[in-house]
Design an enzyme around this catalytic site. Sequence first.
Site, PDB file in Angstrom:
ATOM      1  N   VAL A  78      -1.289  -8.250 -47.226  1.00 31.21           N
ATOM      2  CA  VAL A  78      -1.796  -7.199 -48.102  1.00 31.21           C
ATOM      3  C   VAL A  78      -2.945  -7.744 -48.946  1.00 31.21           C
ATOM      4  CG1 VAL A  78      -0.124  -7.606 -49.991  1.00 31.21           C
ATOM      5  CG2 VAL A  78      -1.191  -5.360 -49.732  1.00 31.21           C
ATOM      6  N   ARG A 158       1.586  -1.106 -55.690  1.00 30.60           N
ATOM      7  CA  ARG A 158       2.759  -0.781 -54.855  1.00 30.60           C
ATOM      8  C   ARG A 158       3.913  -1.738 -55.125  1.00 30.60           C
ATOM      9  NH1 ARG A 158      -1.749   0.376 -51.197  1.00 30.60           N
ATOM     10  NH2 ARG A 158      -2.134  -1.825 -51.507  1.00 30.60           N
ATOM     11  N   ILE A 159       3.620  -3.049 -55.098  1.00 28.67           N
ATOM     12  CA  ILE A 159       4.694  -4.036 -55.243  1.00 28.67           C
ATOM     13  C   ILE A 159       5.237  -4.024 -56.675  1.00 28.67           C
ATOM     14  CG2 ILE A 159       5.250  -6.516 -55.155  1.00 28.67           C
ATOM     15  CD1 ILE A 159       3.146  -6.694 -52.847  1.00 28.67           C
ATOM     16  N   HIS A 287       5.560 -19.478 -50.690  1.00 25.43           N
ATOM     17  CA  HIS A 287       4.831 -18.231 -50.370  1.00 25.43           C
ATOM     18  C   HIS A 287       5.562 -17.433 -49.275  1.00 25.43           C
ATOM     19  CE1 HIS A 287       0.545 -16.325 -50.473  1.00 25.43           C
ATOM     20  NE2 HIS A 287       1.487 -15.405 -50.318  1.00 25.43           N
ATOM     21  N   ILE A 288       6.781 -16.981 -49.611  1.00 21.63           N
ATOM     22  CA  ILE A 288       7.609 -16.260 -48.632  1.00 21.63           C
ATOM     23  C   ILE A 288       7.877 -14.814 -49.049  1.00 21.63           C
ATOM     24  CG2 ILE A 288       8.712 -18.309 -47.646  1.00 21.63           C
ATOM     25  CD1 ILE A 288      11.136 -17.754 -49.519  1.00 21.63           C
ATOM     26  N   GLY A 289       7.026 -14.268 -49.927  1.00 24.85           N
ATOM     27  CA  GLY A 289       7.242 -12.912 -50.444  1.00 24.85           C
ATOM     28  C   GLY A 289       7.550 -11.879 -49.378  1.00 24.85           C
ATOM     29  N   SER A 290       6.773 -11.860 -48.326  1.00 28.14           N
ATOM     30  CA  SER A 290       6.950 -10.821 -47.296  1.00 28.14           C
ATOM     31  C   SER A 290       7.798 -11.305 -46.123  1.00 28.14           C
ATOM     32  CB  SER A 290       5.586 -10.361 -46.777  1.00 28.14           C
ATOM     33  OG  SER A 290       4.936 -11.410 -46.073  1.00 28.14           O
TER      34      SER A 290
HETATM   35  C1  GLV Z   1       0.883 -12.275 -48.983  1.00 28.19           C
HETATM   36  O1  GLV Z   1       0.643 -12.972 -49.939  1.00 28.19           O
HETATM   37  C2  GLV Z   1       0.052 -11.188 -48.578  1.00 28.19           C
HETATM   38  O2  GLV Z   1      -1.048 -11.021 -49.135  1.00 28.19           O
HETATM   39  O3  GLV Z   1       0.453 -10.449 -47.666  1.00 28.19           O
END
Ligand code: GLV
Length: 324
Positions: A78, A158-159, A287-290
């Site tokens: 994103v 959104r998030i 960096h595992i958010g998604s």
């Molecule tokens: C993750 O950081 C993304 O931008 O999808």
Amino acid sequence: SRPKVLITRPDIPISGLILLQEQCDIIQWEKPEPIPRSALLSKIQNVDGVYCLLTDKIDDEVLNAAGSQLKVVSTMSVGVDHLDLKALKNRNIKVGYTPGILTDATAELTVALLLATSRRLIEANRAIYKGEWKAWSPTWMCGPRLSGSVVGIIGLGRIGSQVAKNLKSFNVAKILYTSRCVKEEASEFGGEKVEFDELLQKSDFVIVTTALTPETRLMFNQSAFEKMKKSAIFINVSRGEVVDQFALIEALKKGTIRGAGLDVMTPEPIPLDSELLKLDNCVILPHIGSAATETRDEMSIITARNILAVLKGTPDQMPVPLEL
Ligand code: GLV
Ligand code: GLV
């Protein structure tokens, strides 16, 4: 004839790969590490589309190397701060990205990281293995409660909105946010738009979900941390560059703030000798958010579809990223 598409990593989810293989000739970087700059500059020559990741910087130099047949750059993310949107627009190259689809996964990771930080999950878990758990103890491993707290969200997109909705069920007292404009969806969780400084002063939890732009770069500097409560927990799931990391380390060491939970930092990966890794009051994730399995599959499909939309028609169905 079949268009040529460069994919910058070997291990993209198969669902998107199959879609592209059906209609395009694929050139794929074959090593697990991000494609080196020199390889990107040579492999991008003569391709019509690029499937890239947030680790690939796409700027003027790369676009010059590509040639005039390049029609679409589609990132499986994103965030678009690694793409020079102006340079792409000037060349009339379409940009694909994956908003929306990763909102729920990233918002749930944000809550997990927040609670891991405030309730000291990693530290407490490590304490067991170190033999430090002697008995149930009235004051041991205590941390601030989310229920009854004031939560501040930087950048209610959104998030950020989904994080707010999730947190509401934890009985938070109030949700504050900063944003360029008042957000209608904030009424769903009683969110109140405030100025940046007021949010810092009043929040028990400060959560960063904003995009990285020239305005948000380094917005969390020494002065910002000094405005926050000493008991505050700072959570960042956007981009490391939003934070002056040296100032954050100092704030965590000196007790200017209570703790931090970071899914993003600078640089990534974080060097193993970084001060950040020595702090008990800092929880760091890679960096595992998604990184929910279903989400990554869907991101791969959308990234592929955005390429096909341009190379095979219907580009106006693609979401257009906001100009940075
Ligand atoms: C993750 O950081 C993304 O931008 O999808
Ligand atoms: C904790 O386990 C309690 O029973 O209070």
